[in-house]
Design an enzyme around this catalytic site. Structure first.
Site, short mmCIF file in Angstrom:
data_model
loop_
_atom_site.label_atom_id
_atom_site.label_comp_id
_atom_site.label_asym_id
_atom_site.label_seq_id
_atom_site.Cartn_x
_atom_site.Cartn_y
_atom_site.Cartn_z
N ASP A 11 39.05 -45.91 -18.92
CA ASP A 11 38.91 -46.40 -20.31
C ASP A 11 37.77 -47.41 -20.38
O ASP A 11 37.20 -47.65 -21.44
CB ASP A 11 40.15 -47.17 -20.78
CG ASP A 11 41.42 -46.35 -20.73
OD1 ASP A 11 41.31 -45.12 -20.76
OD2 ASP A 11 42.50 -46.96 -20.67
N HIS B 278 43.37 -48.05 -18.41
CA HIS B 278 43.12 -47.13 -17.29
C HIS B 278 41.72 -47.46 -16.79
O HIS B 278 40.86 -47.84 -17.59
CB HIS B 278 43.06 -45.67 -17.72
CG HIS B 278 44.30 -45.12 -18.36
ND1 HIS B 278 44.55 -45.25 -19.69
CD2 HIS B 278 45.31 -44.38 -17.85
CE1 HIS B 278 45.69 -44.63 -19.98
NE2 HIS B 278 46.18 -44.10 -18.89
C1 XLS Z 1 50.84 -40.54 -21.93
C2 XLS Z 1 51.16 -41.86 -21.45
C3 XLS Z 1 49.97 -42.69 -21.01
C4 XLS Z 1 50.42 -43.81 -20.14
C5 XLS Z 1 49.35 -44.44 -19.31
O1 XLS Z 1 51.66 -39.85 -22.52
O2 XLS Z 1 51.92 -42.51 -22.42
O3 XLS Z 1 49.25 -43.14 -22.12
O4 XLS Z 1 51.04 -44.81 -20.89
O5 XLS Z 1 48.76 -43.53 -18.46
#
Ligand code: XLS
Ligand code: NI
Ligand code: NI
Length: 439
Positions: free
Chosen positions: A104, A101
């Site tokens: 991140d 993200h």
């Molecule tokens: C949350 C999601 C998230 C996505 C990416 O439950 O799994 O981690 O994979 O935003």
């Protein structure tokens, strides 16, 4: 740059007899299974957020794991330390991809321009590392759920200003994904849903989400993004109702808004089970609609009702997953992203390695067992036989769409009472699976 994970070398395949906790016992990357090496069936990816950012905190307690990697959290020095740690980690494990993200990668600044400047800086650094190591980007995304501004969603927000902010983040995250050569771009609708209908215009919100996605496709294509867009379905958490409930719902949404040519799905095991399905179910629904894009490889705990994001350990589940993936001919652009985190008491850096080894070995076993199930042939043969009444006579006419209700009714009148449709033999088939798994 000095080594961060001291005492842990590169993880090797040692075979099923090995008891070495820092070796693969089943994942043998070049071993050919059904004509393809394991690593091509399963391009594994590291999720930046869980592996390099999450420190094991929960609602009741602060971090247990040190993810500072020698730097002060919240600084650009820390952002770079995470890059160093991530690349050393992936190299040692032989992980060839990562997913991220925007937030991140760097600490978010108060103003968007400064955040974007930081993102440019860190992705320059990541690009150098990618060149040095050959590690690639699987997918990027924008975090449009953590910041309080997104309390009512992003594309679905009641605030036009928040919608614009989301658009800006998507634009930037797409640019970064293209810069890093990402194969996919994910929309996980973290807060695209609602808590109560008393304050919500569902139709308007869904139309707006579709508009945001359409603009993302147009912009992405205009800057040279040739990969796939993916929706990651999830039924709830954080919102009570999320619009991308499951694979079937998301496919309907994509078709309704004309997004189905550019989008496929990123199926996460734990999200499928939260929707009351099995992981395999959502994979099958995606695959039969030519919508199987990528996989978020984790597992939930069926005794708990939330997204626990555990590393996969259940070989039965990974076998069924790989069975679907093999039948679908593999993933074209996608991979297996460990959207998974170590449990709170597994707080050492060695645990991070052991968790990935567990996940990779569990998927390797799944691949081997799924291939064995297909080679065994009893399940496929049974399914084929089960529908054999559609191969000739009136059944063939139905299959080919060459009949009518009137003809079928006339046929039924002549036939008398139909035979029972044949035993489903579920218990026999379950035993076949056990035989493939355990001999
Ligand atoms: C949350 C999601 C998230 C996505 C990416 O439950 O799994 O981690 O994979 O935003
Ligand atoms: Ni996910
Ligand atoms: Ni999740």
């Amino acid at each position: 740059m000095s080594e961060l994970f001291k005492g842990i070398g590169s993880i090797k395949y040692e075979g099923a007899g090995s008891k070495n906790p820092l070796a693969f016992h089943h994942y043998n990357k070049d071993q050919v299974v059904l004509g393809k090496p394991m690593k091509e069936w399963m391009p594994f990816a590291m999720a930046w957020w869980h592996n390099l950012c999450a420190g094991g905190s929960d609602m009741f307690g602060r971090n247990t794991t040190d993810k500072g990697f020698g730097a002060e959290p919240g600084t650009m020095e820390h952002a770079r330390a995470k890059v160093d740690a991530g690349f050393e980690f992936m190299q040692k494990l032989g992980i060839e991809y990562f997913c991220f993200h925007d937030v991140d990668l760097v600490p978010e600044a108060d103003d968007l321009k400064e955040t974007n400047r930081r993102l440019d800086e860190i992705t320059d650094y990541i690009s150098v590392k990618m060149k040095e190591t050959g590690i690639k980007c699987l997918w990027g995304t924008a975090n449009m759920f953590s910041n309080p501004r997104f309390m009512n969603g992003a594309g679905s927000s009641n605030s036009a200003d928040v919608f614009c902010f989301a658009a800006a983040q998507v634009k930037k995250a797409l640019e970064l994904t293209v810069k890093l050569g990402g194969r996919g771009y994910v929309f996980w609708g973290g807060r695209e849903g609602y808590e109560t209908l008393l304050n919500t215009d569902v139709k308007f919100e869904q139309e707006n989400i579709a508009k945001l996605m359409k603009m993302a496709v147009e912009y992405g294509r205009s800057i040279g993004f040739t990969g796939e867009f993916w929706i990651e379905p999830k039924p709830k958490e954080p919102m009570k109702h999320q619009y991308d409930f499951d694979a079937a719902t998301s496919i309907g949404f994509l078709r309704q808004y004309g997004l189905d040519k550019d989008f496929k799905l990123n199926i996460e095991a734990n999200h499928a089970t939260l929707a009351g399905h099995s992981f395999q179910h959502d994979l099958r629904i995606a695959a039969i609609n030519d919508m199987l894009g990528s996989v978020d490889a984790n597992t939930g705990d069926l005794l708990l009702g939330w997204d626990t994001d555990e590393f996969p350990f259940n070989v039965y589940d990974t076998t069924m997953c790989m069975y679907e993936v093999i039948k679908a001919g593999g993933l074209k652009y996608g991979g297996f992203n460990f959207d998974s985190k170590t449990r709170r008491p597994s707080y050492t850096h060695q645990d991070m390695f052991e968790a990935f080894i567990l996940g990779m070995d569990t998927f390797a076993l799944g691949l081997l067992k799924a291939a064995a199930m297909i080679e065994d042939g009893r399940i496929d043969a049974f399914v084929k036989e089960r529908y054999s009444s559609y191969e000739s006579g009136i059944g063939e006419k139905i299959r080919k769409g060459e009949t009518s209700l009137a003809e079928l009714a006339a046929y039924a009148e002549e036939m008398g009472a139909p035979q029972l449709p044949g035993s489903g033999r579920q218990e026999y088939l379950e035993r076949v699976v056990n035989e493939v798994l355990f001999g």
